[in-house]
Design a protein around this motif. Sequence first.
Motif, PDB file in Angstrom:
ATOM      1  N   ARG A  22       0.833  -1.197   0.000  1.00  0.00           N
ATOM      2  CA  ARG A  22       0.000   0.000   0.000  1.00  0.00           C
ATOM      3  C   ARG A  22       0.878   1.261   0.000  1.00  0.00           C
ATOM      4  O   ARG A  22       0.590   2.236  -0.724  1.00  0.00           O
ATOM      5  CB  ARG A  22      -0.903  -0.002   1.231  1.00  0.00           C
ATOM      6  CG  ARG A  22      -1.745   1.240   1.424  1.00  0.00           C
ATOM      7  CD  ARG A  22      -2.814   1.350   0.369  1.00  0.00           C
ATOM      8  NE  ARG A  22      -3.591   2.574   0.533  1.00  0.00           N
ATOM      9  CZ  ARG A  22      -4.592   2.937  -0.259  1.00  0.00           C
ATOM     10  NH1 ARG A  22      -4.911   2.156  -1.296  1.00  0.00           N
ATOM     11  NH2 ARG A  22      -5.268   4.042  -0.035  1.00  0.00           N
ATOM     12  N   THR A  23       1.910   1.213   0.781  1.00  0.00           N
ATOM     13  CA  THR A  23       2.817   2.371   0.815  1.00  0.00           C
ATOM     14  C   THR A  23       3.486   2.570  -0.542  1.00  0.00           C
ATOM     15  O   THR A  23       3.575   3.716  -1.063  1.00  0.00           O
ATOM     16  CB  THR A  23       3.874   2.157   1.911  1.00  0.00           C
ATOM     17  OG1 THR A  23       3.203   1.971   3.164  1.00  0.00           O
ATOM     18  CG2 THR A  23       4.802   3.344   2.017  1.00  0.00           C
ATOM     19  N   GLU A  24       3.950   1.467  -1.152  1.00  0.00           N
ATOM     20  CA  GLU A  24       4.578   1.577  -2.469  1.00  0.00           C
ATOM     21  C   GLU A  24       3.576   1.974  -3.532  1.00  0.00           C
ATOM     22  O   GLU A  24       3.907   2.698  -4.500  1.00  0.00           O
ATOM     23  CB  GLU A  24       5.249   0.236  -2.826  1.00  0.00           C
ATOM     24  CG  GLU A  24       6.372  -0.175  -1.895  1.00  0.00           C
ATOM     25  CD  GLU A  24       7.494   0.843  -1.917  1.00  0.00           C
ATOM     26  OE1 GLU A  24       7.749   1.446  -2.986  1.00  0.00           O
ATOM     27  OE2 GLU A  24       8.131   1.031  -0.861  1.00  0.00           O
ATOM     28  N   TYR A  25       2.325   1.463  -3.407  1.00  0.00           N
ATOM     29  CA  TYR A  25       1.301   1.796  -4.386  1.00  0.00           C
ATOM     30  C   TYR A  25       0.974   3.294  -4.364  1.00  0.00           C
ATOM     31  O   TYR A  25       0.737   3.918  -5.403  1.00  0.00           O
ATOM     32  CB  TYR A  25       0.053   0.970  -4.107  1.00  0.00           C
ATOM     33  CG  TYR A  25      -1.071   1.242  -5.075  1.00  0.00           C
ATOM     34  CD1 TYR A  25      -1.058   0.685  -6.359  1.00  0.00           C
ATOM     35  CD2 TYR A  25      -2.162   2.040  -4.706  1.00  0.00           C
ATOM     36  CE1 TYR A  25      -2.104   0.923  -7.240  1.00  0.00           C
ATOM     37  CE2 TYR A  25      -3.202   2.284  -5.580  1.00  0.00           C
ATOM     38  CZ  TYR A  25      -3.167   1.726  -6.853  1.00  0.00           C
ATOM     39  OH  TYR A  25      -4.192   1.976  -7.718  1.00  0.00           O
ATOM     40  N   ARG A  78       1.636   4.259  -8.442  1.00  0.00           N
ATOM     41  CA  ARG A  78       0.476   3.390  -8.632  1.00  0.00           C
ATOM     42  C   ARG A  78       0.587   2.556  -9.901  1.00  0.00           C
ATOM     43  O   ARG A  78       0.297   1.360  -9.895  1.00  0.00           O
ATOM     44  CB  ARG A  78      -0.797   4.223  -8.664  1.00  0.00           C
ATOM     45  CG  ARG A  78      -1.082   4.934  -7.349  1.00  0.00           C
ATOM     46  CD  ARG A  78      -2.453   5.569  -7.351  1.00  0.00           C
ATOM     47  NE  ARG A  78      -2.752   6.166  -6.044  1.00  0.00           N
ATOM     48  CZ  ARG A  78      -3.943   6.657  -5.709  1.00  0.00           C
ATOM     49  NH1 ARG A  78      -4.940   6.622  -6.583  1.00  0.00           N
ATOM     50  NH2 ARG A  78      -4.118   7.172  -4.502  1.00  0.00           N
ATOM     51  N   ASP A  79       0.991   3.169 -11.008  1.00  0.00           N
ATOM     52  CA  ASP A  79       1.036   2.435 -12.282  1.00  0.00           C
ATOM     53  C   ASP A  79       2.086   1.331 -12.224  1.00  0.00           C
ATOM     54  O   ASP A  79       1.842   0.193 -12.647  1.00  0.00           O
ATOM     55  CB  ASP A  79       1.351   3.403 -13.426  1.00  0.00           C
ATOM     56  CG  ASP A  79       0.213   4.422 -13.633  1.00  0.00           C
ATOM     57  OD1 ASP A  79      -0.929   4.081 -13.232  1.00  0.00           O
ATOM     58  OD2 ASP A  79       0.479   5.500 -14.148  1.00  0.00           O
ATOM     59  N   THR A  92       3.345  -0.132  -9.594  1.00  0.00           N
ATOM     60  CA  THR A  92       2.957  -1.166  -8.620  1.00  0.00           C
ATOM     61  C   THR A  92       1.869  -2.054  -9.180  1.00  0.00           C
ATOM     62  O   THR A  92       1.885  -3.275  -9.001  1.00  0.00           O
ATOM     63  CB  THR A  92       2.480  -0.520  -7.320  1.00  0.00           C
ATOM     64  OG1 THR A  92       3.519   0.332  -6.818  1.00  0.00           O
ATOM     65  CG2 THR A  92       2.153  -1.559  -6.262  1.00  0.00           C
ATOM     66  N   ARG A  93       0.881  -1.447  -9.906  1.00  0.00           N
ATOM     67  CA  ARG A  93      -0.203  -2.237 -10.507  1.00  0.00           C
ATOM     68  C   ARG A  93       0.365  -3.184 -11.548  1.00  0.00           C
ATOM     69  O   ARG A  93      -0.033  -4.351 -11.629  1.00  0.00           O
ATOM     70  CB  ARG A  93      -1.227  -1.292 -11.127  1.00  0.00           C
ATOM     71  CG  ARG A  93      -2.454  -2.038 -11.663  1.00  0.00           C
ATOM     72  CD  ARG A  93      -3.425  -1.116 -12.388  1.00  0.00           C
ATOM     73  NE  ARG A  93      -3.907  -0.074 -11.501  1.00  0.00           N
ATOM     74  CZ  ARG A  93      -3.609   1.223 -11.668  1.00  0.00           C
ATOM     75  NH1 ARG A  93      -2.811   1.595 -12.646  1.00  0.00           N
ATOM     76  NH2 ARG A  93      -4.096   2.126 -10.834  1.00  0.00           N
ATOM     77  N   GLU A  94       1.281  -2.698 -12.351  1.00  0.00           N
ATOM     78  CA  GLU A  94       1.872  -3.546 -13.376  1.00  0.00           C
ATOM     79  C   GLU A  94       2.652  -4.703 -12.741  1.00  0.00           C
ATOM     80  O   GLU A  94       2.567  -5.846 -13.191  1.00  0.00           O
ATOM     81  CB  GLU A  94       2.808  -2.686 -14.252  1.00  0.00           C
ATOM     82  CG  GLU A  94       3.410  -3.411 -15.430  1.00  0.00           C
ATOM     83  CD  GLU A  94       2.385  -3.684 -16.534  1.00  0.00           C
ATOM     84  OE1 GLU A  94       2.627  -4.575 -17.365  1.00  0.00           O
ATOM     85  OE2 GLU A  94       1.321  -3.038 -16.540  1.00  0.00           O
ATOM     86  N   ARG A  95       3.412  -4.412 -11.722  1.00  0.00           N
ATOM     87  CA  ARG A  95       4.190  -5.465 -11.072  1.00  0.00           C
ATOM     88  C   ARG A  95       3.283  -6.519 -10.428  1.00  0.00           C
ATOM     89  O   ARG A  95       3.541  -7.722 -10.520  1.00  0.00           O
ATOM     90  CB  ARG A  95       5.105  -4.851 -10.006  1.00  0.00           C
ATOM     91  CG  ARG A  95       6.000  -5.871  -9.291  1.00  0.00           C
ATOM     92  CD  ARG A  95       7.043  -5.164  -8.471  1.00  0.00           C
ATOM     93  NE  ARG A  95       6.457  -4.404  -7.395  1.00  0.00           N
ATOM     94  CZ  ARG A  95       6.055  -4.905  -6.228  1.00  0.00           C
ATOM     95  NH1 ARG A  95       6.184  -6.189  -6.003  1.00  0.00           N
ATOM     96  NH2 ARG A  95       5.527  -4.130  -5.308  1.00  0.00           N
ATOM     97  N   LEU A  96       2.205  -6.079  -9.785  1.00  0.00           N
ATOM     98  CA  LEU A  96       1.284  -7.035  -9.171  1.00  0.00           C
ATOM     99  C   LEU A  96       0.609  -7.916 -10.219  1.00  0.00           C
ATOM    100  O   LEU A  96       0.412  -9.117 -10.018  1.00  0.00           O
ATOM    101  CB  LEU A  96       0.228  -6.305  -8.343  1.00  0.00           C
ATOM    102  CG  LEU A  96       0.730  -5.621  -7.060  1.00  0.00           C
ATOM    103  CD1 LEU A  96      -0.412  -4.844  -6.413  1.00  0.00           C
ATOM    104  CD2 LEU A  96       1.293  -6.646  -6.092  1.00  0.00           C
TER     105      LEU A  96
END
Length: 375
Positions: free
Chosen positions: A296-299, A303-304, A306-310
């Motif tokens: 959450r902190t990294e997101y 955001r983009d 982190t979303r791509e990595r997830l």
Amino acid sequence: MNWDWEKLSEQKRRQGSPLPDPGRFGEDLGKKLSTFKPRLPGGPKIAVLVVLLLWAASGIYIVEPDEAGVVQRFGAYVLITGPGPHYHLPFPIETVKTPKVSQVRRVEIGFRSVYGRSGESLQNRSVPEESLMLTGDENIVDVQFSVQYQIANAVDYLFRIDHPEETVKSAAEAAMREVMGDAQIDSVLTSGKLKVQNDTKVLLQTMLERYGSGIDILAVQLQDVHPPKEVVEAFKDVASAREDKSRFINEADAYFNDILPKARGRAAAILNEATAYREQTIRRAKGGADRFSALRTEYDKARDVTRERLYIEGMESLLSTPELEKIILSDEAARQAVPYLPLGQLPPAAAPGDGAGRTEAPKADPAKAAKGGRP
């Protein structure tokens, strides 16, 4: 007699030999004895001295290792001597008795042993007038027992009581009857025999000490204890039932002692496993929560990215699982194909009257419904 003498005289006269005169024969014998007596040195004095020496030597006596010498002077006790050679004044001044103080004597009450020619015991002959006794619960029981004893004080044993063996026998019978009068027949026939022996021994010793007998009771042994012949079969059935009861109790105790530790060990193992699972679940949940907080902190920061990595990590996890069935469709194929429904994996229909009476539609598997692009 005159005729015989005359006949003998006539016969000797015919043979030519003179006859001896009976009176002269006695006189000749007296003269010969008178001439022989002075030839002995000392005469009657020597004979008297020899008799005195033999009388004095009769006072020598030997006490064996298992005996005690009790010296009496004119019938009264004087002293007691130990093993070895000793001397006492000759009879009738002093006499000595040597009872065997270490010998173990035995008295039988209620039975008599019958021995064979070689000395072995063949059988026991019952004596009902001694063995039949009454218990505390008014039952008749046949008790056969023996008493072993030793001489503790030789002086008391010899002078304080008459017929010691009969005294011990009568006192033992009286003591056993008193003990039996306080006991129950069930206890006497089963587990109470040792107590009966010990109580009888103590009571018998007390009685003999009161008599001043000088006797030490070593043991009281029950040879046979059984009910009268008329009811012996019924008592055997009762005894068998009691033995079965004891056996069942022992078997139950053994099973209890066997299964209880196992159950306790199994319970402890289950508790340890549950504790370990609890700690594992708590730590895993706490780790997941911490990981989510970190994501959450990294997101929030990017955001983009982190979303791509997830997304990439999720797809990598799905595609790298060989057990998972996967159907991959492109966007164009997905628009032309009929939507895929896993009908074989649908849950069975709910039974009538179950809740709302309807089934929920299965959730689509994101791996099977993937179209090749991002969701």
